[in-house]
Design a protein around this motif. Sequence first.
Motif, PDB file in Angstrom:
ATOM      1  N   PHE A 100       0.558  -1.411  -0.025  1.00  0.00           N
ATOM      2  CA  PHE A 100       0.193  -0.442   0.057  1.00  0.00           C
ATOM      3  C   PHE A 100       0.837   1.074   0.075  1.00  0.00           C
ATOM      4  CE2 PHE A 100      -3.213  -3.044   1.852  1.00  0.00           C
ATOM      5  CZ  PHE A 100      -4.767  -2.481   0.226  1.00  0.00           C
ATOM      6  N   ALA A 103       2.174   2.384  -3.822  1.00  0.00           N
ATOM      7  CA  ALA A 103       0.675   2.259  -4.552  1.00  0.00           C
ATOM      8  C   ALA A 103       1.004   3.435  -4.955  1.00  0.00           C
ATOM      9  CB  ALA A 103      -0.370   1.308  -4.068  1.00  0.00           C
ATOM     10  N   SER A 105      -1.070   5.464  -6.695  1.00  0.00           N
ATOM     11  CA  SER A 105      -2.519   5.934  -6.751  1.00  0.00           C
ATOM     12  C   SER A 105      -3.309   6.397  -5.222  1.00  0.00           C
ATOM     13  CB  SER A 105      -3.434   4.933  -7.418  1.00  0.00           C
ATOM     14  OG  SER A 105      -3.579   3.708  -6.238  1.00  0.00           O
ATOM     15  N   ILE A 106      -2.333   5.989  -3.966  1.00  0.00           N
ATOM     16  CA  ILE A 106      -2.627   6.073  -2.977  1.00  0.00           C
ATOM     17  C   ILE A 106      -1.775   7.156  -1.681  1.00  0.00           C
ATOM     18  CG2 ILE A 106      -3.324   4.808  -0.191  1.00  0.00           C
ATOM     19  CD1 ILE A 106      -3.617   2.305  -2.386  1.00  0.00           C
ATOM     20  N   VAL A 107      -0.956   6.608  -1.998  1.00  0.00           N
ATOM     21  CA  VAL A 107       0.296   7.764  -1.282  1.00  0.00           C
ATOM     22  C   VAL A 107       1.163   8.432  -2.115  1.00  0.00           C
ATOM     23  CG1 VAL A 107       0.695   5.522   0.503  1.00  0.00           C
ATOM     24  CG2 VAL A 107       2.232   5.905  -1.909  1.00  0.00           C
ATOM     25  N   TYR A 112       6.394   6.522  -1.989  1.00  0.00           N
ATOM     26  CA  TYR A 112       6.076   5.493  -2.817  1.00  0.00           C
ATOM     27  C   TYR A 112       7.751   4.917  -3.732  1.00  0.00           C
ATOM     28  CZ  TYR A 112       5.457   6.685  -7.440  1.00  0.00           C
ATOM     29  OH  TYR A 112       5.647   6.786  -9.213  1.00  0.00           O
ATOM     30  N   ILE A 165      -3.384  -4.060  -6.495  1.00  0.00           N
ATOM     31  CA  ILE A 165      -3.880  -3.147  -5.289  1.00  0.00           C
ATOM     32  C   ILE A 165      -4.281  -1.711  -6.573  1.00  0.00           C
ATOM     33  CG2 ILE A 165      -3.484  -0.757  -4.284  1.00  0.00           C
ATOM     34  CD1 ILE A 165      -1.979  -3.082  -2.040  1.00  0.00           C
ATOM     35  N   GLU A 166      -3.273  -1.643  -7.928  1.00  0.00           N
ATOM     36  CA  GLU A 166      -3.919  -0.667  -8.498  1.00  0.00           C
ATOM     37  C   GLU A 166      -4.804  -0.812  -9.652  1.00  0.00           C
ATOM     38  OE1 GLU A 166      -1.626   2.544  -8.928  1.00  0.00           O
ATOM     39  OE2 GLU A 166      -1.400   2.329  -7.282  1.00  0.00           O
ATOM     40  N   HIS A 170     -12.288   1.491  -8.927  1.00  0.00           N
ATOM     41  CA  HIS A 170     -12.529   1.674  -8.153  1.00  0.00           C
ATOM     42  C   HIS A 170     -14.201   2.042  -7.845  1.00  0.00           C
ATOM     43  CE1 HIS A 170      -8.261   3.564  -6.682  1.00  0.00           C
ATOM     44  NE2 HIS A 170      -7.835   3.079  -8.143  1.00  0.00           N
ATOM     45  N   THR A 183     -15.579   4.729   6.298  1.00  0.00           N
ATOM     46  CA  THR A 183     -14.200   3.825   5.437  1.00  0.00           C
ATOM     47  C   THR A 183     -13.795   2.726   5.943  1.00  0.00           C
ATOM     48  OG1 THR A 183     -12.700   6.130   6.051  1.00  0.00           O
ATOM     49  CG2 THR A 183     -10.916   4.496   5.925  1.00  0.00           C
ATOM     50  N   ILE A 187     -13.454  -0.092   2.881  1.00  0.00           N
ATOM     51  CA  ILE A 187     -12.696  -1.541   3.229  1.00  0.00           C
ATOM     52  C   ILE A 187     -12.910  -2.738   3.389  1.00  0.00           C
ATOM     53  CG2 ILE A 187     -10.522  -2.108   4.391  1.00  0.00           C
ATOM     54  CD1 ILE A 187      -9.613   0.801   5.248  1.00  0.00           C
ATOM     55  N   ILE A 191     -13.353  -3.124  -1.031  1.00  0.00           N
ATOM     56  CA  ILE A 191     -11.275  -3.658  -1.027  1.00  0.00           C
ATOM     57  C   ILE A 191     -11.401  -3.841  -1.059  1.00  0.00           C
ATOM     58  CG2 ILE A 191      -9.001  -2.670  -0.402  1.00  0.00           C
ATOM     59  CD1 ILE A 191     -10.220   0.304   0.205  1.00  0.00           C
TER      60      ILE A 191
END
Length: 269
Positions: A100, A103, A105-107, A112, A165-166, A170, A183, A187, A191
């Motif tokens: 994570f 990734a 798209s997340i951090v 990353y 994960i990518e 979404h 949230t 998850i 997710i």
Amino acid sequence: MNQAIEAKLRQEPSKKMQYLLLTTIIVGSFIWSLSAIEFNAVDEGGWKIASKIIQGILTPDMDLLWNFTNQGVFYLLFETICIAFIGTIFGAILSIPVAFLMAPSIVPKPVYLVMRFLVIVIRTVPALVYGLMFVRVTGPGPFAGAMTMSLTSIGMVSKLYVDIIEDIDHGVLEAMDSMGCTTFEKIRFGIIPQLIANFASITIYRFDMNLRDATILGLVGAGGIGSPLIFAMNSYRWNQVGSILIGLIVLILIVEVVSNKLRSKLVNG
């Protein structure tokens, strides 16, 4: 219309020269590589040793093969499986937060990039080097092998986790967000169901690899069946080498069949 298409096809560049050039480069590289191999390095004594190895493997020590004590093949194979299994589980668990953090798209990008650099460093060092390091720190035994498997698993598993994960849908998360889900609910229900099957499949695949690596780690004293194997080879007891190899082959075949079936069921549903 057909004539126009044929005329267009005739204008296409011929790829025969490209294929010929590529074939020439590959064949030339292969011949050049053969120049570094000394085929006359094997003397008469080497062929005698090779024949003894083959003879010993074909006539294994059955007493060792069917020995159910802690010195027998069955116990050593069980120890090897335990090292690979524990190392895979720890490595898979540690790979989740690492993935994570890798990734994009997340951090944020700096995070990353740093994590990707650390994972590259982990993957660069061979497993045998980690095995030697852990043997020096914890002493020889299965614990050093399990720690080595955990660390080496992070390098590969986390990289494959990132790809999963990518690819998350979404749209599901956006729909849950519009429904006012928390949230934790996103998850738990948005997710995790998309990740769990592929994560489990990757973990099983890594266990298959770790089982082979655990055998090699025994050569440096990190537990498992590798230590008796190298001792038998160093003392020229080739019939014992044959017994150990038979056990390894049977074990790896069973694990291969079971892991392939589990992975296909996880991926295909």
